[in-house]
Scaffold this active site. Sequence first.
Site, PDB file in Angstrom:
ATOM      1  CG  ASP A  70       6.850   3.734  -0.180  1.00 55.60           C
ATOM      2  OD1 ASP A  70       6.264   2.636  -0.366  1.00 55.60           O
ATOM      3  OD2 ASP A  70       6.589   4.750  -0.839  1.00 55.60           O
ATOM      4  CG  ASP A  99       0.981   2.760  -3.385  1.00 56.85           C
ATOM      5  OD1 ASP A  99       0.992   3.219  -2.228  1.00 56.85           O
ATOM      6  OD2 ASP A  99       2.013   2.630  -4.073  1.00 56.85           O
ATOM      7  CD  GLU A 122      -1.063   7.205   1.664  1.00 56.11           C
ATOM      8  OE1 GLU A 122      -0.963   7.741   0.541  1.00 56.11           O
ATOM      9  OE2 GLU A 122      -0.839   6.013   1.868  1.00 56.11           O
TER      10      GLU A 122
END
Length: 776
Positions: free
Chosen positions: A631, A555, A558
């Site tokens: 999300d 997770d 980015e």
Amino acid sequence: MKAQMKNLNLLLLLLLFSLHLTSVLSWKKDEFRNCNQTPFCKRARSRKPGYSSLLATDVTISDGDLVAKLLPKDLNDQINPLILSISAYQDGILRLRIDEDPSSDPPPPKKRFQVPDVIVPEFDNKKLWLQTLSTETFHGDASPSSVAYLSDAYEAVLRHDPFEVYVRDKSNGNRVISLNSHGLFDFEQLRAKKTKNEQQNEGDHHQDQDQNQDQDQDEAHDQAQDHNHDHDQNEDDWAETFRGHTDKRPYGPQSISFDVSFYGADFVYGIPERASSFALKPTRGPGLEDHSEPYRLFNLDVFEYIHDAPFGLYGSIPFMISHGKSYGTSGFFWLNAAEMQIDVLSAGWDADSGISLPSDRTRIDTFWMSEAGIVDTFFFVGPGPKDVVRQYTSVTGTPAMPQHFATAYHQCRWNYRDEEDVDQVDSKFDENDIPYDVLWLDIEHTDGKRYFSWDRVLFPHPEEMQNKLAAKGRHMVTIVDPHIKRDDSYFLHKEATQKGYYVKDANGNDFDGWCWPGSSSYPDTLNPVIRSWWADKFSYDNYVGSTPSLYIWNDMNEPSVFNGPELTMPRDSLHYGGVEHRELHNAYGYYFHMATADGLLKRGNGNDRPFVLSRAIFAGSQRHGAIWTGDNSAEWDHLRVSVPMILTLGLTGISFSGADVGGFFGNPEPELLVRWYQVGAFYPFFRAHAHHDTKRREPWLFGERNTELIRDAIHVRYMLLPYFYTLFREANTSGVPVVRPLWMEFPSEEATFNNDEAFMVGNSILVQGIYTEVQL
Ligand SMILES: *[C@@H]1O[C@H](CO)[C@@H](O)[C@H](O)[C@H]1NC(C)=O
């Protein structure tokens, strides 16, 4: 002093958390740049058709490629020639590259970044070695074109003045795809800054300026630069500021932009990831407001994202597909990992330009802008939808074949609290006759967000816990994120620091940013040596408490940096080989995902197929595992938009994807939850997940009737598992996605071209979700 610092950190952390809480109510649009706040985008978008004045000279064949120089028509323009090369590959793939010439005088101050390890090695074997060129001249046109073979049905054309590249159908001369037909090509060349001292002064000077001043100067500079190519040393070229973050640009602006046209096209699709319609709506031209935004590709942790917006989310795949009745399907891919912005232009946008293109058929024009990198582009001729995905995945790879268990139902929550909670949830599935295959643990299972560790109070017996699940044929997934806690007693941080394996800040120190563990650094997985080191951390010896039934979730890759510009890493951070973060930003998560998947392969001596879920993606991520759409929220609109998001991912190579069933933020009404399971049972990746502040929502918590409906949906998935597994293998060999838009199976049914709601699973099942409340 030390105590005070600690308090300050605590305060910052509290502040950060409260920011997170308030933002749960609405997406903080102001946190993120728009095109006008992004100098390269603003500059590129202000140009008019016919701006470019480059012509192709010295056209020749070299090493099987068509090679040419691009020179400005007006030799007073102070730019070095660029090198253009065109290569042909089997199956109708043209590759066009344009870069600075290393032998020019003066030479470029450094080599521009070319994204490594995305193109699969086998692709090279498909190269056709060009032998001959023919030249043709059109009526009343002094400028000749060079024509090269592409396939028995298609040929590649390089028009010399002004330069333009296109593919055309040999049988009727019709164009398929073209580049620079509107003369919008621009390539800002790297420059060396004066001296280090001067650079320092200018950088400091910039930090003192407020944002408004900066914007004014940018504007003035933009105008100056657009009038001529004269790259004077303008101080704004060396830094820019957004919301108090200054980004140094040691090589000046280095953006690239050009127009691409798709012929015989009714719609264009692709360029994930965003929460918007499947067929891409125009972003500029007649009928659109002046402030409409281009589609943005910049991997960001956009928490609480909104649906129906052009803003980019966690992943970027610069691949666009066109489909239309008169031609069929074609595709265009730009291998470039810097921030990209793409306009889809509405018909008539070029009405005053005096440029006329063959207009016998429908055409869609697009405009591509990137902050850095080189032109490395691929034209795919199709002409069928499945041909285009096959052609694209022959460049970037076909999806990995998942293990059977990973194609079944997954149960996740932030967080399953402790071993007892895990045990109870597991038993309840059996009691309620609901099958599931994987139980997930989010960040709270760790010892203080130190990955590869366990909170030994909550999870004292991790092996036993996993073995108990494994005895029932079940698996567990734990989270491992790239932010490494800067704690001197943490083995991973110690090792990474000693070996110099972290990404560096602009001053050459280990980059230090805030994420879940507080102060954190990030491994530089662009470097294959660091990837291999990272992969070794997944061995059973290194990851204490892991067993063969444990798999991984990446997770925040980015990467998410809570106190960074736009919640990510500053663009002037430095990677292996002197690569600026701006050049590879969109691929950071890709390399991290790759290294993690390699770790699981190594762990099993290559005998066990990895399962790694990633949030950040780039072109080629399909080779490393599954992805999810991040999300989302427990809202009907988010259920609806999950379908075009997953269809888009499938078209761009990523077959194994899904949205959080139930919606991550918020509490779904039971009816929404049921409808979500009914659609989600057909997502390639089928996982329920929920935010830490939401009420528990395991399938049996909403009364008997709802439990029954959810059970039925999950049972349908289990009934169809052999069909899904077969489709995953089809994707693995051909690139054709598991879940497909209707027009992939029915390419001439016009009514399906912009259908956002229904989809095909393979060629035999049509799914139509229900996206509104009807009172069950
Ligand atoms: C299929 O998946 C496997 C396992 O991930 C991978 O090794 C292989 O390269 C993929 N492609 C093909 C054509 O088998």
